[in-house]
Design a protein around this motif. Structure first.
Motif, PDB file in Angstrom:
ATOM      1  N   LEU A 210       1.220 -59.918   9.780  1.00 45.49           N
ATOM      2  CA  LEU A 210       0.951 -60.951   9.908  1.00 45.49           C
ATOM      3  C   LEU A 210       0.603 -61.821   8.581  1.00 45.49           C
ATOM      4  CD1 LEU A 210       0.199 -62.853  12.394  1.00 45.49           C
ATOM      5  CD2 LEU A 210      -2.091 -62.371  12.113  1.00 45.49           C
ATOM      6  N   PRO A 211       1.087 -62.801   8.261  1.00 42.64           N
ATOM      7  CA  PRO A 211       1.074 -63.575   6.919  1.00 42.64           C
ATOM      8  C   PRO A 211      -0.278 -63.496   6.512  1.00 42.64           C
ATOM      9  CG  PRO A 211       2.608 -64.646   8.191  1.00 42.64           C
ATOM     10  CD  PRO A 211       1.959 -63.816   9.074  1.00 42.64           C
ATOM     11  N   ALA A 212      -1.338 -63.970   7.585  1.00 45.04           N
ATOM     12  CA  ALA A 212      -2.886 -64.101   6.926  1.00 45.04           C
ATOM     13  C   ALA A 212      -3.687 -63.742   8.242  1.00 45.04           C
ATOM     14  CB  ALA A 212      -3.096 -65.225   6.553  1.00 45.04           C
ATOM     15  N   ASN A 213      -4.702 -63.235   8.109  1.00 45.71           N
ATOM     16  CA  ASN A 213      -5.606 -62.811   9.218  1.00 45.71           C
ATOM     17  C   ASN A 213      -6.174 -64.105   9.903  1.00 45.71           C
ATOM     18  OD1 ASN A 213      -5.120 -60.211   8.976  1.00 45.71           O
ATOM     19  ND2 ASN A 213      -6.911 -59.807   7.501  1.00 45.71           N
ATOM     20  N   SER A 214      -6.430 -65.182   9.251  1.00 41.80           N
ATOM     21  CA  SER A 214      -6.962 -66.166   9.895  1.00 41.80           C
ATOM     22  C   SER A 214      -6.180 -67.150  10.530  1.00 41.80           C
ATOM     23  CB  SER A 214      -7.932 -67.178   8.837  1.00 41.80           C
ATOM     24  OG  SER A 214      -8.455 -68.209   9.654  1.00 41.80           O
ATOM     25  N   VAL A 215      -6.104 -67.015  12.085  1.00 39.63           N
ATOM     26  CA  VAL A 215      -5.079 -67.905  12.723  1.00 39.63           C
ATOM     27  C   VAL A 215      -5.788 -69.027  13.459  1.00 39.63           C
ATOM     28  CG1 VAL A 215      -3.431 -67.664  14.630  1.00 39.63           C
ATOM     29  CG2 VAL A 215      -3.967 -65.513  13.058  1.00 39.63           C
ATOM     30  N   GLN A 216      -5.336 -70.142  13.343  1.00 39.70           N
ATOM     31  CA  GLN A 216      -5.950 -71.441  13.989  1.00 39.70           C
ATOM     32  C   GLN A 216      -5.566 -71.793  15.424  1.00 39.70           C
ATOM     33  OE1 GLN A 216      -4.288 -71.976  10.485  1.00 39.70           O
ATOM     34  NE2 GLN A 216      -6.321 -70.702  10.195  1.00 39.70           N
ATOM     35  N   GLU A 217      -3.916 -71.493  15.575  1.00 37.27           N
ATOM     36  CA  GLU A 217      -3.752 -72.000  16.990  1.00 37.27           C
ATOM     37  C   GLU A 217      -2.621 -70.634  17.475  1.00 37.27           C
ATOM     38  OE1 GLU A 217      -2.265 -75.797  17.564  1.00 37.27           O
ATOM     39  OE2 GLU A 217      -4.148 -76.716  16.583  1.00 37.27           O
ATOM     40  N   ILE A 218      -2.336 -70.573  18.635  1.00 31.36           N
ATOM     41  CA  ILE A 218      -1.520 -69.740  19.083  1.00 31.36           C
ATOM     42  C   ILE A 218      -0.874 -70.131  20.690  1.00 31.36           C
ATOM     43  CG2 ILE A 218      -3.160 -68.369  20.621  1.00 31.36           C
ATOM     44  CD1 ILE A 218      -1.731 -65.642  19.910  1.00 31.36           C
ATOM     45  N   ASN A 219       0.388 -69.711  20.671  1.00 36.80           N
ATOM     46  CA  ASN A 219       1.153 -70.124  21.899  1.00 36.80           C
ATOM     47  C   ASN A 219       2.102 -68.869  22.045  1.00 36.80           C
ATOM     48  OD1 ASN A 219       0.618 -72.894  23.031  1.00 36.80           O
ATOM     49  ND2 ASN A 219       0.755 -73.224  20.866  1.00 36.80           N
ATOM     50  N   PHE A 220       2.285 -68.416  23.288  1.00 40.26           N
ATOM     51  CA  PHE A 220       3.135 -67.674  23.696  1.00 40.26           C
ATOM     52  C   PHE A 220       4.411 -68.311  24.363  1.00 40.26           C
ATOM     53  CE2 PHE A 220       5.544 -64.551  26.490  1.00 40.26           C
ATOM     54  CZ  PHE A 220       5.586 -63.281  25.632  1.00 40.26           C
ATOM     55  N   PHE A 221       5.620 -68.522  23.731  1.00 43.15           N
ATOM     56  CA  PHE A 221       7.007 -69.030  24.193  1.00 43.15           C
ATOM     57  C   PHE A 221       8.127 -68.310  23.735  1.00 43.15           C
ATOM     58  CE2 PHE A 221       9.816 -72.185  23.079  1.00 43.15           C
ATOM     59  CZ  PHE A 221      10.108 -72.880  24.208  1.00 43.15           C
ATOM     60  N   ASN A 222       8.688 -68.327  25.006  1.00 45.45           N
ATOM     61  CA  ASN A 222      10.194 -68.032  24.922  1.00 45.45           C
ATOM     62  C   ASN A 222      10.239 -66.420  24.664  1.00 45.45           C
ATOM     63  OD1 ASN A 222      12.955 -68.501  25.442  1.00 45.45           O
ATOM     64  ND2 ASN A 222      13.502 -69.073  23.437  1.00 45.45           N
ATOM     65  N   SER A 223       8.963 -65.789  25.252  1.00 40.05           N
ATOM     66  CA  SER A 223       9.071 -64.318  24.935  1.00 40.05           C
ATOM     67  C   SER A 223       8.535 -63.728  23.555  1.00 40.05           C
ATOM     68  CB  SER A 223      10.360 -63.563  25.246  1.00 40.05           C
ATOM     69  OG  SER A 223      10.728 -63.788  26.567  1.00 40.05           O
ATOM     70  N   GLN A 224       8.030 -64.695  22.873  1.00 42.87           N
ATOM     71  CA  GLN A 224       7.415 -64.679  21.436  1.00 42.87           C
ATOM     72  C   GLN A 224       6.057 -65.073  21.321  1.00 42.87           C
ATOM     73  OE1 GLN A 224      10.697 -66.363  19.114  1.00 42.87           O
ATOM     74  NE2 GLN A 224      11.597 -64.284  18.845  1.00 42.87           N
ATOM     75  N   ILE A 225       5.206 -64.429  20.504  1.00 42.05           N
ATOM     76  CA  ILE A 225       3.776 -64.801  20.128  1.00 42.05           C
ATOM     77  C   ILE A 225       4.250 -65.788  18.886  1.00 42.05           C
ATOM     78  CG2 ILE A 225       1.663 -64.393  19.343  1.00 42.05           C
ATOM     79  CD1 ILE A 225       2.053 -61.730  20.601  1.00 42.05           C
TER      80      ILE A 225
END
Length: 769
Positions: A210-225
């Motif tokens: 992961l490029p950095a640990n602090s993640v602001q938003e997340i979406n699972f789309f088209n079988s990918q995180i």
């Protein structure tokens, strides 16, 4: 792109006290321009803003909710629609939830998260509704509510190897799998397992690419995180490597969301949208905005965008023009110093010592007149392109004056709205010692000749005057040693009261300056006072507020209480006794302290036409004192009133109506008080409610009084049953007699006398026992 702008003049935006605002009631003046969150409920678009919640349906603004309608606070952090139950759920920074019934507008408060004592931070950051459950992303994990009974069903505090109570910023749920964006990376787990057990979660961190640990938003789309990290969208390919998403801009992303059908993924930068579908087809939409996008929602046709200061933007289809929806109100939900003059409210949108933020260049000033908000800042007026951080305010007969942080003085002509800016380039104004071009105007006030005086903070020449109907600013050298001028107040004797602070904003006492002839520096006299018993006896060396009351006394509000100078005209020419501040003595001899409000950090003060003092504080709300300052008449906090914050920035009173305007760190509200300006000549008194019924009413209000009056209450037989004393044009009476007993049913006459004893006003009231 052509803009269409939809405004709604709403009841809470009416100018000053209207018939709809009853005495001793509250009003709100919110700004809905800055949007935190968007959700949809059966075609109705709801926006959570810094000032409350509003919605748009069929092209019209419909719902509008503020703290006066039952909202817990004015600025929900996030909202979501519970469509199955026709409810709206709002979350707040301290963990509270509001559940709003959209048919009745009734609000139910849920405090389970707020009551958590294990973790200090309990902010609500995001919601997801899935299979009749509400999943709440908080700053200590995930909390799950059953939407049927609104009971907590579960909480997930340790997500695999992350710390217990890790902050969760966003959630997505797809096919019984929950995905969490946290400050320590990504976590996901199956809802078909016991997610209370940390082993049922999987983590992705920098150790897993992961490029950095602090993640602001997340979406699972088209079988990918897909995750948003520091303005860039990264996607996980083949459940292994994380790379920049090739279809989206590499940086500058403010929000990214799936469409409501889940078949598209969209990203919004400051003014550009990019949308892809499951086949990786991509389209871009460029917008013409004066602000930045904060939030994005969309379906197969419509796109809904929240902005920093333009409200809600709707594209009915992807090729259409943008429609802008913003209820009438102030430009921002930030207020600093207020001043009411001739039924017009003027104010600034920051206080002293501002810090840089996303709204820095938009913190201009407001003029509120005849029910309309006129907002002046860089976006609304080209004349202010070089101005930021307006925070001090003053006025004379012809103009309003606004002091800025670094950009000098703004002069706003009342009759023409012409704006002139004075700074180092076109005037004698000098700025701070380190950079004379950086002119900080921390205080403004006018004298009896309509000359405008200004304090230039931390400058070689800390005081200036612009003589009436001239353009030149005349400088005055400082008279307080190494201390620095800050706040400015001019009393009825044209003496300048100047609070002194050092470069760390630590109070250094008070300077009273008598300038004599403004153009002649040789006739100036001054005295400097401090908290020393032998030199002023101020409650504290940090002076935050000044007022002069109806008796001519000057009151000062300090970091540790209040004091008054009974004969201010004698301070400069008098001796130590005349310069001794009088602390407020509590008439309650059983009180813990003999000094009233001794340790209150006073932030602002105002005096009404009954000579009562409104005292605002830092984080402790408001007190209203009697004219002598010996008794508390009223007390307002967020716990016992509709005050939206206990941190009070400024108070100003419209004495023509009795409306008290209160600027807080969360926005502007007002209270319609009973005292108001007296009439010039009494005649027929207005008495209401009429008839007065003890079972239905608590007080009788009498209007149309002179400055100072005595009122006799007589029965039809001419016997006086009570006497009232009034200061100002309006008072209230409980309807009782001298002995505190209810009066019998009948007609009663009220006869008002001026202090001279002349009968000047008559009214009557029917009392029903």
């Amino acid at each position: 792109m052509i803009k269409k702008l939809f405004f709604l003049s709403i009841l809470c935006s009416l100018p000053f006290a209207s018939q709809s605002q009853g005495l001793e009631s509250w009003n709100a003046y919110p700004s809905y321009s800055t949007i935190n969150s968007i959700t949809l409920n059966e075609g109705e678009i709801f926006s959570a803003t810094l000032g409350g919640i509003f919605s748009v349906e069929n092209g019209e603004i419909s719902h509008q909710l503020t703290t006066l309608d039952g909202l817990y606070r004015s600025n929900p952090t996030t909202i979501i629609a519970d469509t199955d139950n026709n409810r709206l759920i709002a979350g707040y920074i301290d963990g509270n939830l509001d559940v709003i019934d959209l048919e009745t507008n009734e609000v139910e408060r849920i405090e389970d998260i707020k009551r958590v004592s294990r973790f200090n931070s309990k902010s609500i950051n995001a919601f997801q509704v899935y299979e009749n459950r509400l999943y709440v992303a908080t700053s200590f994990g995930i909390v799950v509510y059953n939407l049927q009974n609104l009971f907590v069903e579960n909480s997930f505090l340790q997500l695999a190897d992350f710390d217990i109570g890790v902050q969760v910023n966003d959630l997505d749920i797809v096919s019984d799998t929950i995905y969490a964006a946290t400050v320590q990376g990504v976590a996901y787990g199956s809802l078909n397992t016991n997610l209370v057990e940390s082993d049922n979660w999987v983590n992705y961190t920098e150790a897993e690419g992961l490029p950095a640990n602090s993640v602001q938003e997340i979406n699972f789309f088209n079988s990918q995180i897909n995750v948003l990290i520091d303005g860039s969208i990264y996607t996980q390919e083949n459940n292994s490597a994380w790379t920049l998403h090739p279809e989206f801009p590499a940086s500058g992303i403010r929000s990214f969301q799936k469409s409501m059908s889940g078949q598209e993924l969209g990203a919004a930068s400051a003014s550009r949208l990019t949308i892809i579908d499951t086949e990786q087809n991509s389209e871009s939409i460029n917008l013409s905005l004066e602000s930045s996008i904060t939030e994005m929602r969309f379906d197969s046709e419509r796109i809904f965008l929240g902005t920093t200061n333009e409200g809600l933007v709707v594209l009915e289809n992807r090729n259409s023009n943008a429609d802008f929806y913003l209820p009438s109100g102030p430009y921002l939900n930030f207020f600093g110093n207020l001043q009411v003059e001739d039924n017009i409210l003027i104010g600034t949108s920051t206080t002293s010592f501002p810090s840089a933020d996303a709204f820095a260049f938009l913190r201009g000033y407001y003029i509120f007149e005849d029910g309309l908000w006129n907002n002046f800042n860089r976006n609304t007026n080209p004349a202010l392109n070089n101005t930021a951080y307006a925070f001090s305010v003053g006025s004379n007969d012809s103009s309003y004056f606004f002091g800025s942080w670094g950009d000098g003085i703004i002069k706003h002509q009342k009759s023409t709205n012409e704006i002139t800016q004075y700074d180092r380039s076109n005037s004698s104004l000098l700025g701070i010692d380190e950079n004379p071009n950086y002119v900080v105007i921390s205080g403004l006030d006018d004298d009896s000749e309509n000359n405008m005086w200004a304090v230039s903070y931390w400058a070689e020449f800390p005081l200036y005057v612009q003589l009436n109907e001239t353009e030149e600013w005349i400088p005055f050298r400082g008279r307080a040693g190494s201390s620095l001028y800050f706040n400015l107040f001019i009393d009825s004797f044209d003496q300048k009261w100047i609070s002194l602070v050092n470069s760390d904003n630590v109070g250094q006492g008070l300077l009273i300056l008598e300038t004599g002839e403004p153009t002649d520096p040789n006739d100036d006299r001054s005295v400097r006072l401090s908290s020393a018993i032998s030199n002023g006896n101020l409650p504290d060396d940090k002076i935050n507020a000044f007022i002069q009351d109806k008796n001519g006394e000057v009151w000062i509000g300090t970091g540790r209480g209040i004091a008054r100078f009974i004969f201010p005209e004698l301070i400069v020419e008098g001796g130590p006794e005349e310069r001794q501040a009088q602390w407020l003595i509590n008439e309650d001899t059983t009180a813990a302290s003999r000094f009233l409000l001794r340790d209150v950090n006073v932030s602002t003060m105002a005096v009404n036409d009954a000579n009562q003092k409104w005292i605002g504080s830092v984080n402790q709300g408001i007190w209203v004192l009697n004219d002598e300052g010996s008794r508390i008449i009223k007390r307002f906090t967020t716990e016992n009133s509709n005050l939206i914050s206990n941190n009070i920035e400024s108070i100003s009173i419209n004495n023509e109506t009795g409306e008290v305007f209160i600027a807080t760190d969360l926005g502007l509200v007002s209270y319609l008080d009973i005292p108001k300006a007296p009439v010039k000549s009494m005649d027929k008194l207005k008495v209401f409610p009429n008839p007065f019924n003890y079972a239905k009413h608590s007080r009788i209000v009498v209007e149309g009084l002179s400055e100072s009056t005595q009122i006799k209450v007589l029965g039809v037989d001419g016997i006086v049953v009570n006497e009232l004393t009034a200061q100002g044009g309006r008072i209230s009476w409980d309807g009782f007699d001298y002995s505190g007993n209810r009066l019998g049913t009948g007609v009663y006459f009220l006869i008002a006398y001026e202090d001279s004893g002349r009968e000047t006003g008559v009214g009557k009231v029917v009392i029903v026992k």
